[in-house]
Scaffold this motif. Structure first.
Motif, PDB file in Angstrom:
ATOM      1  N   ALA B 249      -1.988  -4.722  -2.744  1.00 42.11           N
ATOM      2  CA  ALA B 249      -0.729  -5.459  -2.648  1.00 42.11           C
ATOM      3  C   ALA B 249       0.381  -4.712  -3.361  1.00 42.11           C
ATOM      4  O   ALA B 249       1.509  -4.590  -2.853  1.00 42.11           O
ATOM      5  N   VAL B 250       0.053  -4.177  -4.535  1.00 42.04           N
ATOM      6  CA  VAL B 250       1.059  -3.421  -5.277  1.00 42.04           C
ATOM      7  C   VAL B 250       1.436  -2.162  -4.502  1.00 42.04           C
ATOM      8  O   VAL B 250       2.606  -1.795  -4.407  1.00 42.04           O
ATOM      9  N   VAL B 251       0.400  -1.517  -3.944  1.00 42.95           N
ATOM     10  CA  VAL B 251       0.666  -0.302  -3.163  1.00 42.95           C
ATOM     11  C   VAL B 251       1.644  -0.628  -2.032  1.00 42.95           C
ATOM     12  O   VAL B 251       2.598   0.111  -1.776  1.00 42.95           O
ATOM     13  N   MET B 252       1.426  -1.766  -1.378  1.00 43.25           N
ATOM     14  CA  MET B 252       2.298  -2.146  -0.269  1.00 43.25           C
ATOM     15  C   MET B 252       3.741  -2.317  -0.713  1.00 43.25           C
ATOM     16  O   MET B 252       4.663  -1.816  -0.083  1.00 43.25           O
ATOM     17  N   LEU B 253       3.928  -3.040  -1.818  1.00 43.97           N
ATOM     18  CA  LEU B 253       5.297  -3.340  -2.217  1.00 43.97           C
ATOM     19  C   LEU B 253       5.968  -2.156  -2.882  1.00 43.97           C
ATOM     20  O   LEU B 253       7.166  -1.938  -2.716  1.00 43.97           O
ATOM     21  N   ALA B 254       5.198  -1.383  -3.660  1.00 46.88           N
ATOM     22  CA  ALA B 254       5.802  -0.227  -4.317  1.00 46.88           C
ATOM     23  C   ALA B 254       5.924   0.929  -3.334  1.00 46.88           C
ATOM     24  O   ALA B 254       6.694   1.855  -3.560  1.00 46.88           O
ATOM     25  N   GLY B 255       5.152   0.890  -2.279  1.00 47.75           N
ATOM     26  CA  GLY B 255       5.222   1.917  -1.278  1.00 47.75           C
ATOM     27  C   GLY B 255       4.715   3.253  -1.747  1.00 47.75           C
ATOM     28  O   GLY B 255       5.159   4.299  -1.276  1.00 47.75           O
ATOM     29  N   THR B 256       3.778   3.259  -2.666  1.00 43.91           N
ATOM     30  CA  THR B 256       3.270   4.525  -3.183  1.00 43.91           C
ATOM     31  C   THR B 256       1.849   4.336  -3.663  1.00 43.91           C
ATOM     32  O   THR B 256       1.408   3.223  -3.945  1.00 43.91           O
ATOM     33  N   LEU B 257       1.132   5.446  -3.757  1.00 44.56           N
ATOM     34  CA  LEU B 257      -0.204   5.418  -4.319  1.00 44.56           C
ATOM     35  C   LEU B 257      -0.221   5.950  -5.749  1.00 44.56           C
ATOM     36  O   LEU B 257      -1.244   6.026  -6.378  1.00 44.56           O
ATOM     37  N   SER B 258       0.951   6.380  -6.215  1.00 41.77           N
ATOM     38  CA  SER B 258       1.000   6.991  -7.540  1.00 41.77           C
ATOM     39  C   SER B 258       1.297   5.923  -8.603  1.00 41.77           C
ATOM     40  O   SER B 258       2.285   5.186  -8.493  1.00 41.77           O
TER      41      SER B 258
END
Lengths: 209, 460, 205, 386
Positions: B249-258
């Protein structure tokens, strides 16, 4: 069947509240603490606290003053067989009224205080000294007469109420004995006097008859 | 009646007082100071004449700018290496990474030592005991004593066990745990390895722990170990899913894997005081709870410490370990906990960001460690409270509740994105993410366990 | 309800022919707990009857234990008529005979449903020799399971019909039955005996 | 005793040739195990984590207590009864003293009866208090409840120490009464402890009764219907948790229990949760008894002057006495042949007999439940193995 009316997880949170309260409580109120920091802090022992027996002596001499008369009652009654008594003999080889050896194996002793209970002479009492740890292996687990003997003063110090009772009882017994002896002597004296009187009167008798 | 008497009072009459040395906290401090002085002197002797100038300059600058102090110090040392020793490029890069790694490992080893004592202290206080307080001031040297004890114990490989697997397993567990630390964003620009796919790497490392645990369980030739290892496998696989979903979910909203970019996505404050951390959104809050629960399970912490559940499995996969290998397991578990809590901080708790703008003067990396330690303390608190769940309940909890919740969090995050947050977002997302809690969780327990029991009383 | 005479009459009514096989055993002490001496052959039948009779419902077997009765010498005065030299007279002699020892299993029964008890059953094995068979009452009262195993272990009564008759407290290889009165513990460590009163057998007399 | 079933595959073939066939795992739990409550051993046969068979193995703490007692005087066995169930030495004392008094036909003075009731109820309180802690320990709750329990129990043990001289091995009761009278201030101190208990129980209830994990771990675990429990001789809180009102304090009314009004809490399912709750509720009832016993404590002698301390020879005969100890029905069976030693001395240990149905309670449960069920039976190995 009625259902538990609460949201799931509330019970866990309540539990965490309790432990949290205890966490802070243990800092605020040291009385909450279960343990004490042992060598620095000690719990006060109640007077009746007991663990191993000791032998009481009167006066200052720990050998002569022993109340024990080696009657071996405690040896016979000891449930774990921890007591060993050898009766002393006097120079004629007759049994004397004090122990030659008195040993208690404190590894076998379970501190049940039956010896103190059955002793007719109030000679063996329960100690409350619990620091018997040793740093070496060689320290004997059998305590001998010298080690076991402790003064009546010490007894008064650890168990004032009980010791005072014992002393009063012993005093009373001594008094009774003294009284009995006095009475006996009195009676003997009276008898003697009467006999003397009778003896004095006797020679006259034949004349009278 | 338990009356305690203070230490300075005379012992009660009749006590043979054994001679115990008085406690001298000053001695501990003096010893520490001595070690510091000798160490510094040695270090200075090793360095050349240019070093003091460069290093002192770096230290002064670091003191002036605490927010970036570690970077400045590192740059100072690198500068001295380049100037004083004339190191070229490949070596300088190696020195740079070595310095970072050394710092991180040193910091976390210190944290491990500290936590091992803090955990015992906190648990003790929860249970109204003192906890270890004999070694050094407040018992702070207890980890040292423990370490010495562990080192001097015999290292046993059980008869019939697989020797090499047995010896390797703790190492296999410790290495990935430490690797995770390289990915954590401690502060702005303070990630050891800036990996674009940090999250992915993190989950890959997490999965390798399962192998190590099973190696330990299998090679011990002990049924308790084997059962513990099987439990560990089932548990870790089950709980990786919710962990992953919450992170997704965080990856989706932040738009990053880092992780670093994720932390940067949480910068700023709404209304000037509410931090823009993901935990302050409805999906983020649920996601965080989800992540934290799964993190407890992943790091084998109570109430999910089944693999080593001592009341039935003695010590699970660690039963046959002794001495230093046991200590390494211990270390790996703590480091794993730090790593996973660090990720929770980075993903949901705003990483290095201060909670209020006025608190910005405190350096970011301190904030990071404060938050991390807060989570660790929470885990300790939970350990002091909760009984352990059973294996079937544990798995059911994950598959029947946590994973559906994870999907709801995903959906919630998507909705949050499309509504653009705000009151509309709250209105829409809240029911979505909390639905499993109200709908699924009550059904997880049997009707029997949900029933309110009333007890009869007999007068007879 | 637990008066033995009443029990005996109920038994006679419910189990015809039991009169000869169940007798009353009178307790000489002040506790007044008399027992029923049950013939081992009838034990299972009697036990089931006691458990299931609606007026008794002895559903709870509280205690099962063994007792070892050593052979004892009984001195009695026996009066006989003898003919000595054509003269017949009554002669009273003191005769010493040895009563054989036996092992006994004692069951203390209560009724949880009706709250009465104890009813005590005594089962006597034929002798003290090793198998000493008695019927097991475990099928009637499960609580006898461990206790009968314990008796088997410590007294050596073997209960026929017991589902799992093994030693309970001692290990399987143990020899002898230590609760028997004539059991002498083997001297395992070979150390000289300590001369305490207990070792000399003077203790507590 | 081989518990494993015969191998389902012929020798030489691969163990998992048939994918549907898995091997059962034989696991020896104990005698050295963190939560077998001492040196107790269970041979469990597991299918995965599920228990298929379970056999208790006894005797690791066996010391032939009964034979020891048959070789020493009646009085000398008294301190050994302390060591049966070492949490409840005073109720052990009472059961033994009660039986000897039946055997010898001794009367007990009223004050001594009151003291016995007070001490027995305090014993019940402290036993159930640590029971909570140990049960939670078996569930893996890492000692918090245990420590709270210990703290509360320490207050009771302080009372025991002040009265009897020892915290656990009290050796206090004598045939025909008690060994000594109360020291000054004891009753007031006991009153303080009794008054502090409800607060503790409230805290425990808050911590435990609604805890979801605890409910999930305990509800529906280990329940057996009351009828089977009775047949298996199970007694005490286990029987009452199954809904059967059977408390010897009410059934036999030994001592002076008929003078106190108290209730018997009854469960429904008889599972671990009920056993836990029954004990919590029982503690509150014990507090009621203590309350009135401390209030009504009469003056008078504490021991029957006819009771002889030494050379005690009861008349020939036998007696069986039982009391409601905190663990269940504790009985003593004595045969006297007029010698100073009992001819037969038998302890009916509730801990051992309550284990009769252990396998039945555990089969089908998970291995982790075995520990919880064992914990809820509340055994003490000193009593199980004697």
């Amino acid at each position: 069947m009625r259902k538990l009316k609460q949201l799931p997880g509330v019970g866990l949170l309540k539990g965490m509240l309790v432990t949290g309260r205890n966490f802070f409580g243990s800092y605020r109120n040291p009385r909450r603490l279960v343990t004490v920091s042992y060598p620095e802090q000690r719990l006060l022992l109640p007077e009746s606290s007991r663990n191993f027996p000791f032998l009481v002596y009167d006066g200052n001499d720990s050998v002569e003053g022993l109340r024990c008369v080696a009657c071996k009652t405690c040896e016979r009654e000891c449930p774990s067989g921890a007591i060993r008594i050898v009766q002393a003999r006097d120079e004629n080889g007759r049994p004397a009224k004090h122990p030659e050896r008195f040993e208690i194996g404190i590894d076998a002793c379970m501190g049940c205080q039956i010896c103190a209970e059955v002793c007719p002479f109030d000679a063996i009492k329960m100690d409350s000294d619990y620091e018997h740890a040793a740093t070496g292996r060689t320290r004997p687990m059998v305590h001998n007469k010298l080690r076991l003997a402790k003064s009546n003063t010490y007894y008064h110090r650890i168990k004032p109420r009980e010791a005072a009772e014992v002393d009063a009882r012993l005093e009373m017994e001594r008094f009774r004995k003294e009284e009995a002896r006095r009475k006996r002597e009195e009676a003997a004296r009276m008898k003697k006097e009467a006999a003397a009187k009778a003896a004095a009167a006797k020679p006259e008798a034949p004349e009278n008859s | 009646m338990a009356v305690t008497i203070p230490s300075d009072a005379a012992p009660p009459p009749g006590r043979t007082s054994l001679a115990f040395p008085a406690r001298r906290p000053g001695l501990t401090l003096a010893a520490a100071a001595g070690v510091l002085v000798v160490g510094t002197t040695l270090l200075v002797l090793l360095l050349d004449r240019k070093a003091p100038g460069i290093l002192t300059g770096a230290v002064v600058e670091a003191l002036a700018h605490p927010a970036t102090a570690p970077l400045i110090l590192k740059a100072g040392v690198l500068g001295w290496l380049a100037e004083g020793w004339g190191l070229g490029e490949p070596w300088l890069g190696l020195a740079s990474i070595s310095l970072s790694l050394f710092t991180i490992v040193a910091v976390f080893m210190g944290l491990f030592a500290l936590t091992s004592i803090v955990e015992r202290k906190v648990l003790a206080r929860i249970q109204n005991r003192y906890g270890p307080n004999r070694a050094g001031l407040w018992g702070l040297l207890q980890p040292v004593a423990d370490g010495i004890k562990m080192l001097t114990k015999e290292d046993i490989v059980p008869a019939g066990g697989d020797r090499w697997m047995h010896l390797l397993a703790p190492v296999m567990l410790a290495v990935p745990a430490f690797l995770v630390l390289a990915l954590l964003p401690y502060g702005p620009g303070m990630t050891v390895v800036e990996l674009g796919v940090g999250i992915l790497f993190f989950f890959a490392l997490g999965a390798s722990a399962e192998v190590a645990v099973f190696m330990a369980g299998w090679s011990s030739n002990n049924k308790y170990s084997l059962l513990g290892a099987m439990r560990a496998i089932a548990q870790m696989i089950s709980y990786e899913m919710p962990l992953l979903l919450a992170a997704l979910a965080v990856v989706m909203l932040a738009g990053t894997l880092s992780p670093t970019l994720m932390v940067e996505a949480q910068a700023g404050h709404a209304f000037g005081f509410v931090p823009q951390w993901f935990v302050f959104t409805p999906w983020g809050l649920v996601g965080f709870v989800l992540f934290f629960i799964a993190a407890l399970a992943e790091s084998n912490r109570s109430p999910f410490d089944l693999p080593e559940g001592e009341s039935e499995l003695v010590a699970g996969h660690m039963t046959e370990y002794s001495g230093f290998r046991y200590a390494v397991f211990f270390l790996a578990e703590y480091i794993g906990l730090f790593g996973i809590c660090g990720f929770a901080v980075a993903l949901f708790l705003g990483g290095w960001h201060a909670p209020l703008p006025v608190l910005d003067f405190i350096p970011g990396y301190l904030w990071f460690f404060l938050k991390l330690y807060g989570l660790v303390l929470l885990a300790i608190w939970i350990r002091g409270t909760m009984p352990r769940v059973r294996i079937d309940q544990l798995l059911a909890f994950s598959w029947l509740f946590l994973i559906p919740t994870g999907f709801c969090v995903l959906a919630g995050a998507a909705l949050w994105h499309f509504t653009g947050g705000g009151w509309l977002g709250w209105l829409v997302v809240t029911p979505v993410v909390t639905a499993p809690y109200f709908l699924l969780l009550p059904r997880l327990q049997s009707a029997e366990a949900n029933a309110l029991r009333t007890y009869r009383f007999s007068e007879e | 309800m637990t008066d033995p005479d009443r029990l005996l009459s109920l038994l006679e009514a419910g189990l015809p022919g039991s009169a000869g096989r169940v007798r009353r055993w009178t307790n000489p002490g002040p506790s007044g707990q008399d027992a029923l001496l049950v013939d081992p052959d009838a034990a299972l039948e009697v036990a089931l009857f006691l458990r299931d009779h609606p007026e008794l419902q002895l559903d709870y077997c509280s205690n099962v234990t063994g007792v070892d009765w050593l052979p004892r010498e009984v001195t009695e005065s026996v009066t006989t008529t003898e003919t000595v030299g054509g003269e017949t007279k009554e002669v009273t002699k003191k005769v010493t005979r040895t009563e054989p020892g036996y092992l006994e299993a004692v069951y203390h029964l209560y009724s949880v449903a009706l709250r009465h008890g104890p009813v005590i059953l005594r089962l006597r094995a034929a002798g003290r020799e090793a198998p000493a068979p008695l019927p097991s009452l475990t099928p009637v009262w499960r609580s006898a399971e461990f206790q009968e195993r314990e008796i088997f272990d410590l007294y050596g009564i073997s209960f026929s019909g017991h589902p799992d008759l093994r030693r309970l407290l001692l290990w399987d290889e143990f020899e002898g039955h230590p609760m028997r009165k004539d059991y002498v513990a083997p001297d395992e460590d070979g150390l000289p005996a300590i001369e305490t009163a207990a070792a000399k057998g003077e203790a507590n007399r | 005793m081989n518990l494993t079933r015969a191998a389902p595959w012929p020798a030489g073939t691969a163990p998992f040739a048939d994918p549907g066939e898995t091997e059962l795992l034989e696991l020896s739990l104990g005698p050295q195990h963190p939560s077998t409550h001492g040196v107790f051993r269970m041979n469990a046969l597991l299918d995965g984590e599920t228990v298929v068979r379970l056999q208790p193995v006894f005797g690791y703490l066996h010391r032939n207590h009964e034979q020891l007692a048959e070789r020493m005087s009646y009085l000398a066995s008294m301190p050994f009864t302390d060591r049966l169930d070492y949490f409840c030495s005073l109720t052990n004392n009472w059961a033994y003293a009660l039986t000897v008094e039946k055997l010898a036909g001794l009367e007990v003075p009223e004050r001594a009866e009151y003291l016995r009731v007070i001490l027995a109820e305090l014993t019940r309180l402290q036993n159930h208090t640590v029971f909570l802690g140990f049960l939670l320990g078996d569930m893996g709750a890492w000692g918090s409840v245990l420590m709270y329990g210990f703290r509360q129990r320490d207050a009771v043990l302080d009372l025991f120490e002040a009265l009897t001289g020892s915290r656990m091995m009290c050796d206090y009761l004598r045939f025909g009464g008690c060994r000594c009278d109360l020291p000054p201030g004891w009753a007031a101190a006991a009153r303080l402890v009794v008054d502090s208990y409800p607060g503790f129980l409230d805290e425990m209830e808050q911590l435990l009764t609604e805890n979801e994990i605890l409910r999930a771990r305990t509800m529906g675990i280990g329940g057996v219907e009351a009828k089977r429990l009775v047949n298996a001789g199970v007694s005490g809180p286990l029987l009452r948790a199954a809904g059967l009102s059977h408390d010897l304090r009410k059934v036999d009314r030994y001592g002076i229990y008929d003078r106190f009004s108290f209730r018997i809490p009854l469960g429904e399912k008889g599972d671990v949760y009920d056993r836990l709750m029954i004990r919590l509720l029982e503690m509150r009832e014990s507090l009621n008894i203590l309350d009135s016993a401390l209030r009504d404590l009469p003056e008078g002698p504490v021991i029957n002057p006819q009771a002889k301390l030494r050379n005690f020879r009861p008349p020939a005969g036998e007696a069986y006495g039982r009391i409601e100890s905190p663990k269940g029905e504790l009985g003593f069976y004595l045969i006297s042949d007029q010698s100073p030693q009992p001819y037969r001395y038998r302890v009916r240990p509730p801990s051992l007999i309550n284990l009769t149905l252990l396998e039945e309670m555990c089969v089908g449960a998970k291995i982790a439940d075995v520990m919880v069920i064992l914990g809820s039976i509340d055994i003490v190995l000193g009593e199980v193995d004697r």
